[in-house]
Scaffold this motif. Structure first.
Motif: not given
Ligand SMILES: [Zn+2]
Length: 339
Positions: A13, A15, A191, A215, A272
């Motif tokens: 996870h 980005h 998410h 998450h 993240d």
């Molecule tokens: Zn994320």
């Protein structure tokens, strides 16, 4: 290199738009005439401090305006992959959000091709892509993005995700879109339980039928949900420092990761948006050991859980585990023990 950096790792996870090294992002800002609020990289780092989730989303959009053409994607994807490989991250499922840039005249197909071109230049790490659709744009607009993505699957897009303002846009309207994505052969995640409560996670599981939850920070607030996730073995992609930085939890010690680990949930540890949260995967693991009661053995266990919840095919997972177990950093903690 510390043990945490040296340890072979994977990430599920993360980005692209939040993982661009500061120096590279600063170069892009300069390329487009600079921004008076960030005269140097130190100021850029400072800009990435938030009071709450909304301010984070606002800063996220501000930064995206400096990715304007396909060369910018090749450049940032290459430097991001290089940065990950340097930390001994061997495999990553990397989110990118094409819809954000389609709005500014770029095409999904060429964005995807450019990212693939960028990451392909970096040896030592295998990167697969997950296209993160944006709740805020609504299901119709995102359905168009999905159809375009389906045409360029062969650039290594394996999954479809859903991000954006979870507290304002619930998942249910995206049900047909996720059904379509599954039909196209994509894996799916979304998410949930980050900026909204357990109800959002229930709805995500029931309506979107995702294979992983991004998450799930608030899952622990509903014991029935905890039981359900444990029973159905739905993996959670946890991002501890991200939750601290956006205010989803008050401190790293308050993060539910230890609860989930002890309850036997399948969890992975992720960053993240590492460069927007001033963290790294090595730092995340170090924090877990120093602040949250994990041992180094637990860290190896977490990495194995991550591999198991990845979307690699089974033989590839076994081979990666075998490779990790040969590394001296791994052996120094686990010896010849096989989990
Ligand atoms: Zn994320």
């Amino acid at each position: 290199m510390t043990w945490y950096e040296d340890l072979p790792k994977i990430e599920l996870h993360v980005h692209l738009e939040g993982a661009i090294p500061h120096k590279a992002l600063f170069e892009l800002i300069r390329k487009y005439g600079g921004d008076p609020s960030v005269p140097n990289t130190a100021a850029l780092k400072k800009r990435f401090e938030y009071r709450n989730f909304s301010q984070f989303i606002e800063t996220w959009s501000w930064k995206n305006q400096f990715l304007r053409n396909y060369e910018d994607f090749i450049y940032s994807a290459m430097l991001t992959a290089r940065d990950m490989a340097k930390q001994n991250i061997r495999y990553a499922e990397l989110f990118f959000s094409p819809s954000l840039f389609v709005r500014h005249g770029l095409e999904v197909q060429y964005i995807t091709q450019s990212i693939r071109e960028g990451v392909s230049q970096v040896p030592g790490i295998e990167i697969r892509l997950i296209a993160d659709l944006v709740r805020d744009y609504g299901p119709e607009s995102e359905m168009r993005t999905l159809k375009a993505l389906n045409e360029v699957k062969n650039f290594g897009i394996i999954g479809i995700g859903l991000g954006g303002s979870e507290h304002e846009y619930p998942p249910a309207p995206f049900e047909p879109l996720f059904r379509e994505a599954r039909k196209m052969g994509f894996f799916t995640n979304a998410h949930a339980g980050e900026a909204a409560g357990p109800q959002s996670v229930w709805e995500t599981i029931r309506k979107l039928r995702v294979q992983r939850i991004g998450h799930g920070t608030n899952v622990y607030k509903d014991p029935k949900l905890m039981d359900y996730i444990a029973e159905k073995k739905i993996p959670l992609e946890l991002c501890p420092m991200s939750n601290v930085r956006t205010g989803a939890v008050t401190s790293i010690q308050e993060h539910p990761i230890r609860k989930y680990f002890e309850r036997g949930l399948i969890i992975s540890v992720n960053t993240d948006d590492p460069k927007m949260f001033n963290t790294s995967l090595a730092d995340e693991y170090r924090m877990l050991v120093e602040e949250c009661g994990f041992s180094k053995k637990d860290v190896c266990q977490l990495i194995l859980q991550g591999i198991k919840s990845s979307w690699m095919w089974e033989g590839r997972k076994d081979y990666l585990i075998y490779q990790f177990q040969q590394e001296s950093s791994w052996k120094s903690i686990m010896g010849d023990e096989r989990i």
